[in-house]
Design an enzyme around this catalytic site. Sequence first.
Site, PDB file in Angstrom:
ATOM      1  N   SER A 107      -8.361  13.787 -27.729  1.00  0.00           N
ATOM      2  CA  SER A 107      -7.154  12.972 -27.619  1.00  0.00           C
ATOM      3  C   SER A 107      -7.031  12.034 -28.827  1.00  0.00           C
ATOM      4  O   SER A 107      -6.929  12.498 -29.963  1.00  0.00           O
ATOM      5  CB  SER A 107      -7.166  12.219 -26.286  1.00  0.00           C
ATOM      6  OG  SER A 107      -5.911  11.660 -25.997  1.00  0.00           O
ATOM      7  N   ASP A 214      -0.737  19.879 -20.294  1.00  0.00           N
ATOM      8  CA  ASP A 214      -1.085  18.543 -20.779  1.00  0.00           C
ATOM      9  C   ASP A 214       0.198  17.742 -20.956  1.00  0.00           C
ATOM     10  O   ASP A 214       0.995  18.023 -21.848  1.00  0.00           O
ATOM     11  CB  ASP A 214      -1.835  18.657 -22.106  1.00  0.00           C
ATOM     12  CG  ASP A 214      -2.399  17.332 -22.589  1.00  0.00           C
ATOM     13  OD1 ASP A 214      -1.908  16.276 -22.151  1.00  0.00           O
ATOM     14  OD2 ASP A 214      -3.317  17.353 -23.424  1.00  0.00           O
ATOM     15  N   HIS A 249      -4.933  17.194 -19.315  1.00  0.00           N
ATOM     16  CA  HIS A 249      -5.318  16.618 -20.604  1.00  0.00           C
ATOM     17  C   HIS A 249      -6.811  16.704 -20.909  1.00  0.00           C
ATOM     18  O   HIS A 249      -7.202  16.974 -22.043  1.00  0.00           O
ATOM     19  CB  HIS A 249      -4.866  15.150 -20.650  1.00  0.00           C
ATOM     20  CG  HIS A 249      -5.104  14.490 -21.966  1.00  0.00           C
ATOM     21  ND1 HIS A 249      -4.637  15.017 -23.152  1.00  0.00           N
ATOM     22  CD2 HIS A 249      -5.751  13.337 -22.296  1.00  0.00           C
ATOM     23  CE1 HIS A 249      -4.975  14.221 -24.158  1.00  0.00           C
ATOM     24  NE2 HIS A 249      -5.664  13.206 -23.664  1.00  0.00           N
TER      25      HIS A 249
END
Length: 274
Positions: A107, A214, A249
């Site tokens: 991320s 996601d 995610h």
Amino acid sequence: MSDTREHVLTGSRGAVRVRVWPRPRPRFLALLVHGYGEHAGRYEEVAGVLGGLGAAVYAPDHRGHGGSAGERAVIEDFEDVVADVHAVADLARAAHPGLPLVLLGHSMGGLIAARYAQRYGAELTALVLSGPVIGAWELPGRLLALDEIPDTPISPAALSRDPAVGAAYRADPLVWHGPMKRPTLEAFARTLRTVAEGGDVGRLPVLWLHGDDDRLVPLDGSRVGVERLTGGPDGGGELTERIYPGARHEVFLETDRAQVFADVTAFLRRVLPR
């Protein structure tokens, strides 16, 4: 992997806590770069997989995160964070000179890792990006256009289909559960541009992991950045792509993470020196 140690480094803007999962006579070094609002302690299972392959694993808490110094969830300049991660790499190499170094970023950590690879790619053997914040990520611009940043923290349900992951995230006192802050959003916007303009990473082997559901870092926007970073479909880069149907995610904490870990293992076995 319950055997962990801690170091505290003097970072660019204060103390940086580094978690280490040691291994006797490691065959490579792995550097884990966590995402926004979280901390390195959430990567215990990932560290175990890497340790099983022979890695000594190092993972800093970024400024303003976890056990490191700074106002919570505030990063004013990601270049400082890249410098901190590089200091952790120096710590690892001092303990284990001459070993290959693998960088894994999730991320926001994917953004940091991508910039690290642009600056220090010659020091890396491989780069792994999980749901990376690179390319066309619209959230910073959308929030910065508002007079006041709304108090809407990350929804735990957006992380994984496993409800236990969301429950643990919600209960974790080291996770930031408040709103995003303007200095951090401004730093995101600047660094997205910097990485977009920073060139590709040449022949560095890159593994890109992403869930196709996601909602925090949408797949299509991230693809723009990954392809640019690796020189595009015809640019001669060494990109391996793995997209997981239905995954959200945090693919390392998803219900199909056994497949994710198998893919990481296969990639590293292929690219690491024998």
